[in-house]
Design a protein around this motif. Structure first.
Motif, PDB file in Angstrom:
ATOM      1  N   ARG A   1       0.687  -0.820   0.609  1.00  0.00           N
ATOM      2  CA  ARG A   1      -0.041  -0.303  -0.049  1.00  0.00           C
ATOM      3  C   ARG A   1       1.331   1.655   0.388  1.00  0.00           C
ATOM      4  O   ARG A   1       0.451   2.915  -0.130  1.00  0.00           O
ATOM      5  CB  ARG A   1      -0.902  -0.157   1.623  1.00  0.00           C
ATOM      6  N   ALA A   2       2.477   0.855   0.153  1.00  0.00           N
ATOM      7  CA  ALA A   2       3.196   2.038  -0.127  1.00  0.00           C
ATOM      8  C   ALA A   2       3.606   2.951  -0.635  1.00  0.00           C
ATOM      9  O   ALA A   2       3.135   4.298  -1.920  1.00  0.00           O
ATOM     10  CB  ALA A   2       4.651   1.570   0.615  1.00  0.00           C
ATOM     11  N   ARG A   3       3.207   1.894  -2.036  1.00  0.00           N
ATOM     12  CA  ARG A   3       3.542   2.086  -3.091  1.00  0.00           C
ATOM     13  C   ARG A   3       2.636   3.151  -3.904  1.00  0.00           C
ATOM     14  O   ARG A   3       2.993   3.699  -4.839  1.00  0.00           O
ATOM     15  CB  ARG A   3       2.701   1.226  -3.903  1.00  0.00           C
ATOM     16  N   GLY A   4       0.937   3.411  -3.134  1.00  0.00           N
ATOM     17  CA  GLY A   4       0.241   4.288  -3.200  1.00  0.00           C
ATOM     18  C   GLY A   4      -0.171   5.637  -2.499  1.00  0.00           C
ATOM     19  O   GLY A   4      -0.326   7.024  -3.559  1.00  0.00           O
ATOM     20  N   TYR A   5       1.330   5.804  -2.206  1.00  0.00           N
ATOM     21  CA  TYR A   5       1.432   7.231  -1.735  1.00  0.00           C
ATOM     22  C   TYR A   5       2.536   7.026  -1.494  1.00  0.00           C
ATOM     23  O   TYR A   5       3.603   8.284  -1.162  1.00  0.00           O
ATOM     24  CB  TYR A   5       1.436   6.434  -0.491  1.00  0.00           C
ATOM     25  N   ASP A   6       3.643   6.848  -2.554  1.00  0.00           N
ATOM     26  CA  ASP A   6       4.524   7.069  -3.086  1.00  0.00           C
ATOM     27  C   ASP A   6       5.664   6.825  -1.634  1.00  0.00           C
ATOM     28  O   ASP A   6       6.573   8.068  -1.777  1.00  0.00           O
ATOM     29  CB  ASP A   6       5.013   8.398  -4.228  1.00  0.00           C
ATOM     30  N   MET A   7       6.181   6.235  -1.337  1.00  0.00           N
ATOM     31  CA  MET A   7       6.838   5.785  -0.095  1.00  0.00           C
ATOM     32  C   MET A   7       7.510   4.370  -0.392  1.00  0.00           C
ATOM     33  O   MET A   7       6.793   3.491  -0.493  1.00  0.00           O
ATOM     34  CB  MET A   7       6.419   6.024   0.434  1.00  0.00           C
ATOM     35  N   PRO A   8       8.494   4.300   0.730  1.00  0.00           N
ATOM     36  CA  PRO A   8       9.119   3.245   0.336  1.00  0.00           C
ATOM     37  C   PRO A   8       8.192   2.254   1.289  1.00  0.00           C
ATOM     38  O   PRO A   8       7.328   2.619   2.601  1.00  0.00           O
ATOM     39  CB  PRO A   8      10.097   2.794   1.226  1.00  0.00           C
ATOM     40  N   GLY A   9       7.547   0.768   1.023  1.00  0.00           N
ATOM     41  CA  GLY A   9       7.285   0.190   1.291  1.00  0.00           C
ATOM     42  C   GLY A   9       7.806  -0.944   1.984  1.00  0.00           C
ATOM     43  O   GLY A   9       8.828  -1.977   1.031  1.00  0.00           O
ATOM     44  N   VAL A  10       7.915  -1.485   3.166  1.00  0.00           N
ATOM     45  CA  VAL A  10       8.884  -3.173   3.405  1.00  0.00           C
ATOM     46  C   VAL A  10       8.364  -3.912   4.160  1.00  0.00           C
ATOM     47  O   VAL A  10       7.495  -3.655   4.759  1.00  0.00           O
ATOM     48  CB  VAL A  10      10.567  -2.602   4.443  1.00  0.00           C
ATOM     49  N   HIS A  11       8.305  -4.680   3.540  1.00  0.00           N
ATOM     50  CA  HIS A  11       7.742  -6.406   4.325  1.00  0.00           C
ATOM     51  C   HIS A  11       8.667  -7.513   5.315  1.00  0.00           C
ATOM     52  O   HIS A  11       9.786  -7.181   4.895  1.00  0.00           O
ATOM     53  CB  HIS A  11       7.118  -7.269   3.537  1.00  0.00           C
ATOM     54  N   VAL A  12       8.578  -7.255   6.390  1.00  0.00           N
ATOM     55  CA  VAL A  12       9.461  -8.396   7.697  1.00  0.00           C
ATOM     56  C   VAL A  12       8.587  -8.906   7.661  1.00  0.00           C
ATOM     57  O   VAL A  12       7.461  -9.244   8.523  1.00  0.00           O
ATOM     58  CB  VAL A  12       9.872  -7.137   8.451  1.00  0.00           C
ATOM     59  N   ALA A  13       9.050 -10.257   7.099  1.00  0.00           N
ATOM     60  CA  ALA A  13       8.280 -12.098   7.026  1.00  0.00           C
ATOM     61  C   ALA A  13       8.710 -12.335   8.648  1.00  0.00           C
ATOM     62  O   ALA A  13       9.603 -12.359   8.725  1.00  0.00           O
ATOM     63  CB  ALA A  13       8.844 -12.696   5.904  1.00  0.00           C
ATOM     64  N   ASP A  14       8.165 -13.454   9.410  1.00  0.00           N
ATOM     65  CA  ASP A  14       8.470 -14.273   9.996  1.00  0.00           C
ATOM     66  C   ASP A  14       8.498 -13.583  11.387  1.00  0.00           C
ATOM     67  O   ASP A  14       9.320 -14.561  12.528  1.00  0.00           O
ATOM     68  CB  ASP A  14       9.401 -15.494   9.921  1.00  0.00           C
ATOM     69  N   ASN A  15       8.496 -12.382  11.778  1.00  0.00           N
ATOM     70  CA  ASN A  15       8.632 -11.938  13.456  1.00  0.00           C
ATOM     71  C   ASN A  15       9.911 -11.951  13.740  1.00  0.00           C
ATOM     72  O   ASN A  15      10.693 -12.274  14.463  1.00  0.00           O
ATOM     73  CB  ASN A  15       7.589 -12.389  14.130  1.00  0.00           C
ATOM     74  N   ASP A  16      11.295 -11.379  12.744  1.00  0.00           N
ATOM     75  CA  ASP A  16      12.486 -11.703  12.378  1.00  0.00           C
ATOM     76  C   ASP A  16      13.029 -10.463  12.854  1.00  0.00           C
ATOM     77  O   ASP A  16      13.422  -9.047  12.666  1.00  0.00           O
ATOM     78  CB  ASP A  16      12.777 -11.995  11.484  1.00  0.00           C
ATOM     79  N   THR A  17      13.301 -10.511  14.471  1.00  0.00           N
ATOM     80  CA  THR A  17      14.088  -9.372  15.175  1.00  0.00           C
ATOM     81  C   THR A  17      14.860  -8.205  13.753  1.00  0.00           C
ATOM     82  O   THR A  17      15.150  -7.008  14.023  1.00  0.00           O
ATOM     83  CB  THR A  17      14.843  -9.729  16.807  1.00  0.00           C
ATOM     84  N   LEU A  18      15.701  -9.142  13.484  1.00  0.00           N
ATOM     85  CA  LEU A  18      17.023  -8.713  12.678  1.00  0.00           C
ATOM     86  C   LEU A  18      16.750  -8.836  11.598  1.00  0.00           C
ATOM     87  O   LEU A  18      17.006  -6.496  11.036  1.00  0.00           O
ATOM     88  CB  LEU A  18      18.291 -10.171  12.439  1.00  0.00           C
ATOM     89  N   ALA A  19      15.539  -8.527  10.955  1.00  0.00           N
ATOM     90  CA  ALA A  19      15.369  -7.846   9.632  1.00  0.00           C
ATOM     91  C   ALA A  19      14.027  -6.726  10.289  1.00  0.00           C
ATOM     92  O   ALA A  19      14.237  -6.182   9.305  1.00  0.00           O
ATOM     93  CB  ALA A  19      14.111  -8.876   9.124  1.00  0.00           C
ATOM     94  N   VAL A  20      13.357  -6.729  11.250  1.00  0.00           N
ATOM     95  CA  VAL A  20      13.029  -5.407  11.790  1.00  0.00           C
ATOM     96  C   VAL A  20      13.884  -4.617  11.718  1.00  0.00           C
ATOM     97  O   VAL A  20      13.796  -3.531  11.677  1.00  0.00           O
ATOM     98  CB  VAL A  20      12.254  -5.953  13.219  1.00  0.00           C
ATOM     99  N   PHE A  21      14.848  -5.285  13.000  1.00  0.00           N
ATOM    100  CA  PHE A  21      16.218  -4.399  13.299  1.00  0.00           C
ATOM    101  C   PHE A  21      16.787  -2.870  11.931  1.00  0.00           C
ATOM    102  O   PHE A  21      16.943  -1.883  11.527  1.00  0.00           O
ATOM    103  CB  PHE A  21      17.112  -4.902  13.862  1.00  0.00           C
ATOM    104  N   ASP A  22      16.740  -4.272  10.638  1.00  0.00           N
ATOM    105  CA  ASP A  22      17.334  -3.484   9.560  1.00  0.00           C
ATOM    106  C   ASP A  22      16.450  -2.869   8.905  1.00  0.00           C
ATOM    107  O   ASP A  22      16.504  -1.836   8.095  1.00  0.00           O
ATOM    108  CB  ASP A  22      18.222  -4.949   8.541  1.00  0.00           C
TER     109      ASP A  22
END
Lengths: 328, 340
Positions: free
Chosen positions: A203-224
């Motif tokens: 949905r970020a695309r509709g507002y011209d901003m980056p959209g990031v999906h973090v799978a599997d409750n991964d703390t390191l990926a959230v950190f990143d």
């Protein structure tokens, strides 16, 4: 973006603290409410929405924040409040409805405000988005490099307030990060039956901003993802939307019969517990020793236990205190 | 032959909805958690099993969209029953309610109608704090174009729901959580009542005298009816004979019933769980004053939530919300007696 050893230990401590807090609260909340659950009985008043399982969303984002950054959280706020550094004693007293609470017992568990660390939350779905956008606007107007983070549940991504705030934040390139904690359920309704897209980050695309999906409750990926989003916001490059696939171990609220939920779901989720996984990573790959991890665990558990003791010792507010603080 | 059974408020509501759905295919239900969960306050329990997913629809958390959709569906020939989970949540979707549902009939010169029921949970008393405990009767009753009902017991819950579904106007059906008879929330004794099995409708705008008395009139609605009755019992021990009126609907408002009682008693107390200022309590007193101020032998009193957000902590919430003792004290004041 790789977390340093200190950042890993900080996140581990914040997550363990939040978990111990929620598990302790779950027990405290049920005191006086068993065997027959009566929401009006017992030690801790009101509704109770616990966030055990959702700790990566809190720690993986707030590790990048400073006290001057703003966080607006949801009706399920404890883990985020803890990661943002809200005064734990006064927060717990507030949830107990006591005199020494953050608001002297006026707000309770869904209405925690700690201006010392720019933390607020609301019990209304989607109503974190506007205020975080406004805090980001204030930072811009004040010439500060502070950022704001709005936490939302996945259900909130279907509220108008969410979409309007995304558009506004992007239009004005405001330093705000929208973090959707996708715990797969809006009370009893699964995301697949409430949301037209499986992944809200698109949905970020509709507002011209980056959209990031973090799978599997991964703390390191959230950190990143959050590290990049916060840095981007601080550089004045505008907002980011992050959706984190997370877990909710408890019901929507304590006392929720959870008739809607597959019986094995929680056991399945717990097998991938994010705190255990982070600990494993720290020990295996980051040079953290067992002793260091255990020390952090002991310390935060003591802090939580002390906060509950503080709350229990705090007196009840006087009835007529209800009339104070309607206006500034 | 219709049988009577004792039902809870929630079961009575659900029975009315189911009976109308059986005979009228245009009736359907939508809202948050109305499907497998059966409504957070058990307002739709069992409906999904009987009527299926097409007619009992879980919605996203998108009140502006689904209440607006209720308006559109109603104008297109359906009779939607839409649930707003807590009345407090009207903040995110009021436009669909007061600018669409409430005005479309008038703006079309009566050529369009919006036969929608918006049912919503009201009330506090269990420390859910200021975004989940409000009553807000007057917020809706103030705005023209909607009928507003608030049952105090299971019998009325069924009969008022039946009327709401059959009415061609939008009806706001405001049910108090504490009167639903939920397993997890205490309810006053009189909330569950005998309810006939057969369908029946209670006309709007007909207050009910729930206790006859000659000394003072206590006007109440929804939860405060139970507080008023308890106060009347306590007052009886003091030798005061109170009449208790359950308004049952705010719009239309049965001013005649109030006037008839005040003509007899000459004293008036109005109790409402909503905020004190600009509300139902003032409306009732104004109705008496502008009709005939000479009816009142003493200054009328009102018992309502002071003008503060509903606090979370129990001592402060108890301070804020009406109860039997506050009504009893107000009655004593109308009798010019010192309060014990």
């Amino acid at each position: 973006m790789e977390p340093s050893k200190d950042q890993l230990l900080w996140m581990y401590a914040a997550m363990a603290k939040a978990r111990h807090y929620e598990d302790t609260m779950a027990r405290a909340y049920m005191e006086g409410k068993t065997p027959k659950f009566d929401i009006g009985a017992g030690l801790v008043p009101g509704e109770m929405h616990l966030a055990a399982g959702q700790e990566p969303c809190a720690a993986g984002v707030c590790v990048h924040l400073r006290a001057g950054d703003t966080v607006t959280a949801t009706h399920r706020p404890h883990h985020v409040a803890i990661a943002k550094g809200v005064d734990l004693n006064r927060m717990t007293a507030e949830i107990y409805g006591r005199r020494d609470g953050l608001a002297g017992g006026r707000g309770g568990h869904m209405h925690l405000f700690d201006p010392a660390v720019n933390f607020a939350c609301s019990g209304i779905i989607g109503e974190s988005a506007g205020p975080a956008t406004g805090a980001a606007l204030a930072a811009r107007l004040q010439g500060s490099d502070a950022v704001a983070v709005a936490y939302l549940g996945d259900g909130a991504a279907n509220q108008g307030a969410f979409h309007e705030a995304l558009n506004l934040a992007s239009l004005w390139r405001l330093p705000v990060v929208f973090v959707i904690e996708d715990n797969a359920w809006g009370i009893s309704v699964p995301k697949s039956r409430s949301t037209a897209v499986p992944d809200n980050s698109v949905r970020a695309r509709g507002y011209d901003m980056p959209g990031v999906h973090v799978a599997d409750n991964d703390t390191l990926a959230v950190f990143d993802a959050a590290g990049e989003a916060v840095a981007r916001a601080r550089r004045g490059e505008g907002p980011t939307l992050i959706e984190v696939q997370t877990y909710r171990y408890y019901g929507h609220f304590q006392g929720d019969p959870e008739v809607y939920r597959p019986k094995d779901e929680v056991a399945r989720l717990k097998a991938r517990d994010p705190i255990d996984r982070l600990r494993g990573h720290m020990l295996d790959n980051a040079g953290v020793t067992e002793a260091e991890a255990d020390e952090a665990l002991t310390r935060v558990r003591a802090e939580v236990d002390a906060a509950f003791e503080f709350a229990r010792q705090s007196g009840e507010p006087a009835p007529e205190d209800a009339l104070e603080h309607v206006f500034a | 032959m219709s049988r009577n059974r004792v039902l809870t408020g929630s079961r009575a509501m659900v029975e009315a909805i189911a009976q109308e759905m059986r005979v009228d295919p245009t009736v359907f239900v939508m809202g948050e958690d109305v499907g497998p969960y059966g409504g957070i306050f058990s307002s739709t329990t069992g409906l999904l099993d009987e009527f299926g997913e097409e007619r009992v629809r879980d919605t996203p958390i998108s009140e502006t969209a689904f209440i607006g959709a209720g308006v559109g569906a109603a104008m297109a020939g359906m009779r939607p029953i839409v649930e707003l989970m807590f009345v407090d949540f009207f903040g995110v979707c009021m436009d669909a309610i007061y600018n669409l549902a409430a005005k479309n009939t008038y703006f079309s010169g009566g050529n369009s109608k919006v036969p929608m029921v918006l049912m919503t949970a009201t009330g506090g008393g269990y420390s859910d704090a200021g975004q989940h405990s409000q009553t807000l009767h007057a917020t809706f009753a103030h705005l023209p174009g909607m009928k507003v009902v608030a049952p105090s017991n299971a019998y009325d819950a069924k009969g008022l729901m039946t009327s709401a579904i059959r009415d061609d106007a939008p009806v706001l059906y405001m049910f108090h959580k504490g009167l639903q008879g939920l397993a997890w929330m205490a309810a006053p004794e009189g909330a569950s009542t005998e309810v006939p099995e057969d369908p029946y409708a209670i006309p709007f705008g007909e207050a009910r005298v729930v206790r006859e008395g000659g000394d003072v009139t206590i006007v109440a609605i929804s939860m405060t009816v139970h507080h008023a009755l308890a106060a009347a019992e306590a007052l009886a021990k003091d030798g005061v004979d109170a009449e208790v009126i359950d308004l049952r609907s705010l719009v239309p408002l049965d001013r005649e019933a109030v006037l008839a009682s005040v003509r007899k008693t000459g004293r008036l107390v109005v109790a409402d769980e909503d905020y004190r200022s600009f509300g139902l309590t003032a409306e009732i007193i104004a109705s008496v004053a502008e009709t005939d101020p000479g009816l009142l032998k003493s200054a009328p009193r009102r018992v309502a939530c002071p003008d503060i957000p509903i606090p979370y902590s129990r001592p402060m919430e108890r301070f804020a919300l009406p109860d039997a003792e506050k009504i009893r004290a107000a009655v004593q004041q109308t009798l010019n007696r010192a309060v014990a």
